[in-house]
Design a protein around this motif. Sequence first.
Motif, PDB file in Angstrom:
ATOM      1  N   LYS A  10       0.818  -1.216   0.000  1.00  0.00           N
ATOM      2  CA  LYS A  10       0.000   0.000   0.000  1.00  0.00           C
ATOM      3  C   LYS A  10       0.847   1.258   0.000  1.00  0.00           C
ATOM      4  O   LYS A  10       0.308   2.364  -0.147  1.00  0.00           O
ATOM      5  N   PHE A  11       2.163   1.110   0.154  1.00  0.00           N
ATOM      6  CA  PHE A  11       3.045   2.282   0.171  1.00  0.00           C
ATOM      7  C   PHE A  11       3.847   2.433  -1.123  1.00  0.00           C
ATOM      8  O   PHE A  11       4.765   3.242  -1.190  1.00  0.00           O
ATOM      9  N   ARG A  12       3.505   1.617  -2.136  1.00  0.00           N
ATOM     10  CA  ARG A  12       4.242   1.694  -3.392  1.00  0.00           C
ATOM     11  C   ARG A  12       4.115   3.059  -4.044  1.00  0.00           C
ATOM     12  O   ARG A  12       5.024   3.534  -4.713  1.00  0.00           O
ATOM     13  N   HIS A  13       2.964   3.699  -3.889  1.00  0.00           N
ATOM     14  CA  HIS A  13       2.704   4.949  -4.606  1.00  0.00           C
ATOM     15  C   HIS A  13       2.794   6.176  -3.701  1.00  0.00           C
ATOM     16  O   HIS A  13       2.233   7.227  -4.023  1.00  0.00           O
ATOM     17  N   VAL A  14       3.489   6.035  -2.599  1.00  0.00           N
ATOM     18  CA  VAL A  14       3.695   7.201  -1.729  1.00  0.00           C
ATOM     19  C   VAL A  14       4.451   8.278  -2.510  1.00  0.00           C
ATOM     20  O   VAL A  14       5.446   7.995  -3.187  1.00  0.00           O
ATOM     21  N   PHE A  15       3.990   9.500  -2.434  1.00  0.00           N
ATOM     22  CA  PHE A  15       4.699  10.585  -3.124  1.00  0.00           C
ATOM     23  C   PHE A  15       4.917  11.749  -2.158  1.00  0.00           C
ATOM     24  O   PHE A  15       4.131  11.978  -1.240  1.00  0.00           O
ATOM     25  N   GLY A  16       6.009  12.428  -2.375  1.00  0.00           N
ATOM     26  CA  GLY A  16       6.362  13.571  -1.534  1.00  0.00           C
ATOM     27  C   GLY A  16       6.034  14.879  -2.218  1.00  0.00           C
ATOM     28  O   GLY A  16       6.050  14.981  -3.448  1.00  0.00           O
ATOM     29  N   GLN A  17       5.750  15.890  -1.414  1.00  0.00           N
ATOM     30  CA  GLN A  17       5.429  17.204  -1.962  1.00  0.00           C
ATOM     31  C   GLN A  17       5.921  18.277  -1.007  1.00  0.00           C
ATOM     32  O   GLN A  17       5.583  18.269   0.190  1.00  0.00           O
ATOM     33  N   ALA A  18       6.731  19.188  -1.526  1.00  0.00           N
ATOM     34  CA  ALA A  18       7.209  20.317  -0.726  1.00  0.00           C
ATOM     35  C   ALA A  18       6.136  21.393  -0.691  1.00  0.00           C
ATOM     36  O   ALA A  18       5.476  21.667  -1.703  1.00  0.00           O
ATOM     37  N   LEU A  19       5.951  21.995   0.479  1.00  0.00           N
ATOM     38  CA  LEU A  19       4.921  23.028   0.613  1.00  0.00           C
ATOM     39  C   LEU A  19       5.380  24.328  -0.054  1.00  0.00           C
ATOM     40  O   LEU A  19       6.564  24.542  -0.321  1.00  0.00           O
ATOM     41  N   LYS A  20       4.425  25.203  -0.296  1.00  0.00           N
ATOM     42  CA  LYS A  20       4.727  26.465  -0.968  1.00  0.00           C
ATOM     43  C   LYS A  20       5.556  27.371  -0.058  1.00  0.00           C
ATOM     44  O   LYS A  20       5.626  27.189   1.148  1.00  0.00           O
ATOM     45  N   ASN A  21       6.132  28.391  -0.681  1.00  0.00           N
ATOM     46  CA  ASN A  21       7.041  29.275   0.058  1.00  0.00           C
ATOM     47  C   ASN A  21       6.379  29.959   1.238  1.00  0.00           C
ATOM     48  O   ASN A  21       7.022  30.202   2.265  1.00  0.00           O
ATOM     49  N   ASP A  22       5.099  30.298   1.118  1.00  0.00           N
ATOM     50  CA  ASP A  22       4.455  31.006   2.221  1.00  0.00           C
ATOM     51  C   ASP A  22       4.210  30.091   3.424  1.00  0.00           C
ATOM     52  O   ASP A  22       3.845  30.565   4.503  1.00  0.00           O
ATOM     53  N   THR A 311      14.542  16.803  -4.600  1.00  0.00           N
ATOM     54  CA  THR A 311      14.391  18.244  -4.788  1.00  0.00           C
ATOM     55  C   THR A 311      15.696  18.790  -5.383  1.00  0.00           C
ATOM     56  O   THR A 311      16.652  18.048  -5.590  1.00  0.00           O
ATOM     57  N   LYS A 312      15.737  20.095  -5.624  1.00  0.00           N
ATOM     58  CA  LYS A 312      16.917  20.693  -6.239  1.00  0.00           C
ATOM     59  C   LYS A 312      17.983  21.045  -5.212  1.00  0.00           C
ATOM     60  O   LYS A 312      19.177  20.946  -5.478  1.00  0.00           O
ATOM     61  N   GLU A 313      17.550  21.463  -4.011  1.00  0.00           N
ATOM     62  CA  GLU A 313      18.491  21.978  -3.022  1.00  0.00           C
ATOM     63  C   GLU A 313      18.965  20.870  -2.078  1.00  0.00           C
ATOM     64  O   GLU A 313      18.166  20.029  -1.656  1.00  0.00           O
ATOM     65  N   PRO A 314      20.250  20.864  -1.693  1.00  0.00           N
ATOM     66  CA  PRO A 314      20.734  19.888  -0.699  1.00  0.00           C
ATOM     67  C   PRO A 314      20.215  20.223   0.688  1.00  0.00           C
ATOM     68  O   PRO A 314      19.873  21.370   0.982  1.00  0.00           O
ATOM     69  N   GLN A 315      20.157  19.218   1.558  1.00  0.00           N
ATOM     70  CA  GLN A 315      19.619  19.408   2.898  1.00  0.00           C
ATOM     71  C   GLN A 315      20.747  19.474   3.928  1.00  0.00           C
ATOM     72  O   GLN A 315      21.662  18.670   3.917  1.00  0.00           O
ATOM     73  N   ARG A 316      20.643  20.457   4.817  1.00  0.00           N
ATOM     74  CA  ARG A 316      21.623  20.621   5.900  1.00  0.00           C
ATOM     75  C   ARG A 316      21.227  19.803   7.117  1.00  0.00           C
ATOM     76  O   ARG A 316      22.051  19.483   7.972  1.00  0.00           O
ATOM     77  N   GLY A 317      19.965  19.498   7.234  1.00  0.00           N
ATOM     78  CA  GLY A 317      19.446  18.744   8.360  1.00  0.00           C
ATOM     79  C   GLY A 317      17.997  18.380   8.078  1.00  0.00           C
ATOM     80  O   GLY A 317      17.439  18.751   7.032  1.00  0.00           O
ATOM     81  N   MET A 318      17.381  17.648   9.010  1.00  0.00           N
ATOM     82  CA  MET A 318      16.018  17.193   8.768  1.00  0.00           C
ATOM     83  C   MET A 318      15.295  16.964  10.088  1.00  0.00           C
ATOM     84  O   MET A 318      15.860  16.399  11.028  1.00  0.00           O
ATOM     85  N   GLY A 319      14.057  17.417  10.165  1.00  0.00           N
ATOM     86  CA  GLY A 319      13.198  17.139  11.309  1.00  0.00           C
ATOM     87  C   GLY A 319      12.083  16.197  10.901  1.00  0.00           C
ATOM     88  O   GLY A 319      11.623  16.226   9.746  1.00  0.00           O
ATOM     89  N   PHE A 336       8.297  15.882   6.913  1.00  0.00           N
ATOM     90  CA  PHE A 336       9.677  16.245   7.216  1.00  0.00           C
ATOM     91  C   PHE A 336       9.825  17.764   7.186  1.00  0.00           C
ATOM     92  O   PHE A 336       9.061  18.474   6.513  1.00  0.00           O
ATOM     93  N   TYR A 337      10.824  18.243   7.909  1.00  0.00           N
ATOM     94  CA  TYR A 337      11.166  19.664   7.910  1.00  0.00           C
ATOM     95  C   TYR A 337      12.618  19.767   7.450  1.00  0.00           C
ATOM     96  O   TYR A 337      13.543  19.539   8.213  1.00  0.00           O
ATOM     97  N   LYS A 338      12.769  20.066   6.171  1.00  0.00           N
ATOM     98  CA  LYS A 338      14.088  20.064   5.529  1.00  0.00           C
ATOM     99  C   LYS A 338      14.781  21.405   5.744  1.00  0.00           C
ATOM    100  O   LYS A 338      14.198  22.460   5.464  1.00  0.00           O
ATOM    101  N   LEU A 339      16.018  21.352   6.231  1.00  0.00           N
ATOM    102  CA  LEU A 339      16.791  22.569   6.483  1.00  0.00           C
ATOM    103  C   LEU A 339      17.671  22.898   5.289  1.00  0.00           C
ATOM    104  O   LEU A 339      18.495  22.082   4.863  1.00  0.00           O
ATOM    105  N   HIS A 340      17.469  24.086   4.739  1.00  0.00           N
ATOM    106  CA  HIS A 340      18.374  24.639   3.736  1.00  0.00           C
ATOM    107  C   HIS A 340      19.371  25.538   4.467  1.00  0.00           C
ATOM    108  O   HIS A 340      19.398  25.594   5.698  1.00  0.00           O
ATOM    109  N   GLU A 341      20.150  26.276   3.708  1.00  0.00           N
ATOM    110  CA  GLU A 341      21.126  27.169   4.339  1.00  0.00           C
ATOM    111  C   GLU A 341      20.440  28.303   5.089  1.00  0.00           C
ATOM    112  O   GLU A 341      20.887  28.701   6.164  1.00  0.00           O
TER     113      GLU A 341
END
Length: 506
Positions: A10-22, A311-319, A336-341
């Motif tokens: 049931k997890f074969r089609h799991v997809f990720g989505q980054a939230l909008k900038n706001d 995604t395009k940007e590398p991650q510095r950390g993750m929550g 997840f809470y992805k940390l950029h620079e």
Amino acid sequence: MFRRVVRASKFRHVFGQALKNDQCYDDIRVSRVTWDSSFCAVNPKFVAIIIEASGGGAFLVLPLNKSGRIDKAYPTVCGHTGPVLDIDWCPHNDQVIASGSEDCTVMVWQIPENGLVTGLSEPVVVLEGHSKRVGIITWHPTARNVLLSAGCDNLIIIWNVGTGEAMIQLEDMHPDVIFSACWNRNGSLICTACKDKTIRVIDPRKEEIVGEKEKAHEGARPMRAIFLSDGNVFTTGFSRMSERQLALWNPQAMDEAISVHEMDTSNGVLLPFYDPDTNVVYLCGKGDSSIRYFEITDEAPFVHYLNTFTTKEPQRGMGYMPKRGLDVNKCEIARFYKLHERKCEPIIMTVPRKSDLFQDDLYPDTAGPDCAIEAEDWFEGKNGEPILISLKNGYVPGKNRDLKVVKKNILDNKLRAVAAPSPPHPQHSCPRRAQPWPPLRSAALACNHGRLGCCSAACRRSMLTLQNACRDRMDLRIKNIQTHSGQFFFFLSGRSRGWYIITNIL
């Protein structure tokens, strides 16, 4: 005969989505410390991020709804005198967070219910016991106020935060730096990964190793080890040819791995995040721009690759958000809470479903915020399974009670450690000084640093209180502290040389 080519999941089609900038958290100076921790901790109320800070270490604590640009003047948690290396939210109180730092201390903080309004520099309790920097902090999953810390002194300490005491010290088990430490499901065992390339499973209360595997991963880069809900151990590391690996081990038979997979040749350390309800492991490499996820099953090859979110940007950390903080109406199984620079970007993982009804198969009962046992019960040998809650109607956070610390004889213990000559009899002390003093913190009495420039903020304030009381700003030093007939004395050098009596102490 029909042969199944694609494994049903049931997890074969799991997809990720980054939230909008706001909906992101912008203009955050994420820490640049060269330590392989996640730099971020999340719970259903707050997101905490370790940031760059001058003059010590600090981290931000933001309510989840405070997205957008974060003002540079936004208050921080800033009590450490060295960079913060790791933070972890208490699983039983969404307003309590622990932090470990290069200043060799562990601090436990209580965050106001609606977030910080002013800077927070006074922790609820300071836990001192490590001689080198503290890089790993993790709370016990089922017992209240039990905290594990591991430092670069190769020492693991298990604390009773309610009394501020170091109850268990695991010495001489690790000959080198500890890379990771993790509790099992009920908190009866811990597993560690060490720089000597050995994975150890330890019973902390008996202070003995119940299983270990040397050269679990032969590469020199850091390893990680976590417990799964069935008791097996999942590890990430590097091969001798610097290929990233993941492996599955049975703690009762660690001679051979259940399964070993080689991934790629990147040099970023893989941080594993595990969902015990769905048996899905998410791997986030520091410096990578992707999140890989695998399902753990009882069928060979046991670790099944599902998909990769890129995604395009590398991650510095993750929550990683606990399950009770997810939106069940959107079939969200991880966040997840992805940390950029300079930014923190939420990423949601979703299972596509057509129905709007609650999906029982995606959301079995999960661990709630209530503790199963108290700290004293756990140290006496009792175990407790996590208290499960249903997410069918969504998680509604309850009222968190304040963290209260009752220290046992902490002043007497510190005073015994101070070597000093016998103080004079009270009647021979200077009559001009034998009068009630301004209130002094116990930290000032225990301070044996002896200089006004002491790194401790509490000591610095208390020294200035003494300085103003003596009206002597030349060469003022506290030399010794002693007790006599139930009263406290300290010795000053300089122009005000002599013993002084303190009759008013907080």
